[in-house]
Design an enzyme around this catalytic site. Sequence first.
Site, short mmCIF file in Angstrom:
data_model
loop_
_atom_site.label_atom_id
_atom_site.label_comp_id
_atom_site.label_asym_id
_atom_site.label_seq_id
_atom_site.Cartn_x
_atom_site.Cartn_y
_atom_site.Cartn_z
N HIS A 148 0.82 -1.21 0.00
CA HIS A 148 0.00 0.00 0.00
C HIS A 148 0.86 1.27 0.00
CE1 HIS A 148 -3.73 -2.29 1.67
NE2 HIS A 148 -3.70 -2.27 0.35
N CYS B 167 3.36 -12.03 2.44
CA CYS B 167 4.38 -11.98 3.48
C CYS B 167 4.38 -13.29 4.25
CB CYS B 167 4.11 -10.81 4.42
SG CYS B 167 5.20 -10.78 5.86
N GLU C 284 -5.66 -8.13 3.90
CA GLU C 284 -5.10 -9.21 4.72
C GLU C 284 -6.21 -9.99 5.42
OE1 GLU C 284 -2.35 -9.93 8.65
OE2 GLU C 284 -1.93 -8.14 7.44
N CYS D 97 3.18 -8.53 13.56
CA CYS D 97 4.53 -8.82 13.09
C CYS D 97 5.57 -7.95 13.79
CB CYS D 97 4.62 -8.67 11.57
SG CYS D 97 4.83 -6.98 10.98
N SER E 244 -2.64 -0.02 6.70
CA SER E 244 -3.05 -0.22 8.08
C SER E 244 -1.94 0.13 9.05
CB SER E 244 -3.49 -1.68 8.29
OG SER E 244 -3.80 -1.92 9.65
#
Length: 324
Positions: free
Chosen positions: A55, A110, A140, A209, A238
């Site tokens: 993004h 990812c 996601e 993460c 996000s």
Amino acid sequence: MSENIARPAAPLPPLHVLLAAPRGFCAGVDRAIQIVETALRKFGAPVYVRHEIVHNRFVVESLEAKGAVFVQELDEVPDDRPVVFSAHGVPKSVPAEAQRRNMIFVDATCPLVSKVHREAERHFETGRTVILIGHAGHPEVVGTIGQLPDGAVKLVETVADVATLSVDDPDNLAFATQTTLSVDDTGAIVEALRTRFPTIAGPKREDICYATTNRQAAVKAIATGADALLVLGAPNSSNSVRLVEVARAHGCTRAMLVQRAAQIDWDRLENIRTLGITAGASAPEVLVDEVLAALGERFAVTVEEVVTATENVTFKLPRVLAAE
């Protein structure tokens, strides 16, 4: 005869910049961009990409200039051209359709998002209902929900959602989270879930993460000492939006999200002495440099990098891109 005497320019007002570190690209974003660039070298242009690879418009436009074509769905991709799936992950139906059409496809999800996918699958296989903490409609979240049959995942976005959550078997639940959420907000939701459902299973390690956690910690470290704070990132990112929220929650009410230096509202920076700067995980360092250069035209800038963690994570590229 009078002479025009040049007057010295007024000195620029001083500005101390607190530069958060870590900031910018994470390993998953770096890998996703490398995947598109490597696919272009291996297969030639055009290479199609389903959704924004990450993004950030600067990144997307840079890849478009190299021959990437961004589309919303697979039906926009010719059968004879390769397609890359974005770093956010996709529902299982997407690669299944690509296989049905005998397409060359490269999954840039990812690996930390893929880990959440596998967790959700394992919980489902043991008969648990999966509670996903995340933001409705985010790619996601759509991808994670799409790993399981319809109805197998229930989404909660807030602590209030936990109170009204309806489940068939309260003693047979598990939770997972979107990887780019606010650490503090997610902690409150997890606590609410554990309070209402004491036997709920969770991940062995938190799903948020390392890069999201580290960038939020770095913002907390500079927010209290900054008169204003700039987060470089996209409004649909996000992790970038969460950085603005974290800064405001930790004392910097003048925290702003900007995509490029040209978007800075200079009026809001009037009379400030200390400015915090960070970048979301999908924003390249060149945009930070751009902002520092723009500041240098208006202020006498001094920069202090505030380092709260050191990152050395890397992810391998998919085998399909290996040199032949």
